[in-house]
Design an enzyme around this catalytic site. Structure first.
Site, mmCIF file in Angstrom:
data_model
loop_
_atom_site.group_PDB
_atom_site.id
_atom_site.type_symbol
_atom_site.label_atom_id
_atom_site.label_comp_id
_atom_site.label_asym_id
_atom_site.label_seq_id
_atom_site.Cartn_x
_atom_site.Cartn_y
_atom_site.Cartn_z
ATOM 1 N N LYS A 144 48.535 47.302 38.237
ATOM 2 C CA LYS A 144 48.348 46.276 37.203
ATOM 3 C C LYS A 144 48.481 46.901 35.816
ATOM 4 C CE LYS A 144 45.543 43.400 40.176
ATOM 5 N NZ LYS A 144 44.229 43.084 40.719
ATOM 6 N N ASP B 89 42.434 35.379 36.841
ATOM 7 C CA ASP B 89 42.573 35.294 38.299
ATOM 8 C C ASP B 89 42.391 33.847 38.777
ATOM 9 O OD1 ASP B 89 43.241 37.596 39.655
ATOM 10 O OD2 ASP B 89 41.193 38.390 39.716
ATOM 11 N N GLN C 137 38.095 43.568 39.798
ATOM 12 C CA GLN C 137 38.740 43.900 41.078
ATOM 13 C C GLN C 137 37.736 43.738 42.218
ATOM 14 O OE1 GLN C 137 42.120 44.761 41.295
ATOM 15 N NE2 GLN C 137 41.757 44.492 43.482
#
Ligand code: NAP
Length: 283
Positions: A53, A120, A97
């Site tokens: 990322k 997200d 994460q």
């Protein structure tokens, strides 16, 4: 033989556009959009995802903040950091994460992220918005799959779509997006009976189970479009999807490979969501 749906090519094209959008944002605002990625503990798979990322952000010009905590961090300390990032104007997107260590409540952490920075799209507000079709962000993997279908001119309207898997991050939002495009959607899971017959009727199958070569050729109608979300390790350590690629590609009309299908699209959509968030926060 099925046509390959090439996520690397589509991803590269979308990332070119994202890089132009980032550059325009920079010109207008005097700074790049920023994405903060929080990683807790030293899970090797998480470390790989976070590194990828970070690299992808740098390639398109997004400022990437990597925030690492030991697995021993308390929930309060983590929430405190999220509050700080919520207030920080240079941070437009926040991603935690997953998975988190067991002593930290994942929902509490996700719920603390400002929904406008929730790139997200896991916050309940964003999940609800997807349900009613009034959203700013979509979860990255399903959004990436829709982008692949669009690029390859696969129409969804009127098609029988089967999604195998009902996770909050892939299966459920995937089903909603296909429904929004007027597909007739069936969601299968571990308690589904007659999965073989259900799959054999499908024009489009999205498989997100997490089991090596779960979807076999005899489950696929000739000419169906197959999207493989799975990421599994084969006995030789290589990546394998949830679809028995060789057999299924002899029956299907189009198929995503693993690797090089859905995977690259997921990070691309994260970059896109970060730019969208940055623009929204300027309004
Ligand atoms: P998950 O949360 O473990 O969900 C798996 C789903 O599969 C569950 O809904 C489960 O049903 C269902 N399932 C399990 N066994 C089944 C069976 N025998 N028949 C039918 N359904 C069955 O997984 P996930 O997070 O959605 O991820 C799925 C896969 O996609 C994993 O391999 C993951 O690594 C991969 N993934 C890839 C990307 C990418 O960017 N390419 C992104 C996210 C995930 P129940 O609900 O009944 O348990």
């Amino acid at each position: 033989m099925a046509e390959i749906i090439n996520g690397k090519i589509v991803s590269a094209k979308i990332r070119e556009q994202i890089a132009r959008d980032v550059s325009d944002f920079k010109t207008a605002e005097g700074r790049a959009p920023g994405l903060a990625v929080i990683v807790v503990g030293d899970d090797p798979a998480s470390a790989v995802y976070v590194r990828n990322k970070h690299k992808a952000c740098l390639e398109v010009g997004i400022t990437s903040y990597q925030i690492e905590f030991p697995a021993s961090i308390s929930e309060e300390e983590l929430l405190f950091k999220i509050d700080e990032l919520n207030r920080d104007e240079s941070v437009n997107g926040i991603l935690v994460q997953l998975p988190l260590p067991k002593h930290i409540n994942e929902s509490a952490v996700i719920n603390r992220i400002d929904p406008k920075k929730d790139v997200d799209a896991f916050h309940p507000e964003n999940v609800g918005r997807i349900m009613i079709g009034d959203y700013s962000f979509l979860p990255c993997t399903p959004a990436g799959i829709m982008a692949l279908l669009d690029y390859y001119n696969v129409t969804v309207e009127g098609k029988r779509c089967v999604v195998i898997g009902r996770s909050n991050i892939v299966g459920k939002p995937m089903a909603l997006l296909l429904l929004e495009r007027n597909g007739t959607v069936t969601v299968c899971h571990s308690k589904t009976r007659g999965i073989l017959e259900i799959c054999r009727e499908a024009d489009i199958i999205v498989v997100a189970v997490g089991r090596k070569e779960f979807l076999k050729a005899d489950m696929v109608k000739p000419g169906a479009v197959i999207i493989d979300v799975g990421i599994n390790r084969g006995a030789d350590g290589k990546l394998v999807g949830d679809v028995a690629f060789e057999g299924v590609s002899a029956v299907a009309s189009m198929i995503t490979p693993v690797p090089g299908g859905v995977g690259p699209m997921t990070i691309t959509m994260l970059l896109q969501n970060t730019v969208t968030a940055a623009r929204m926060q300027k309004l």
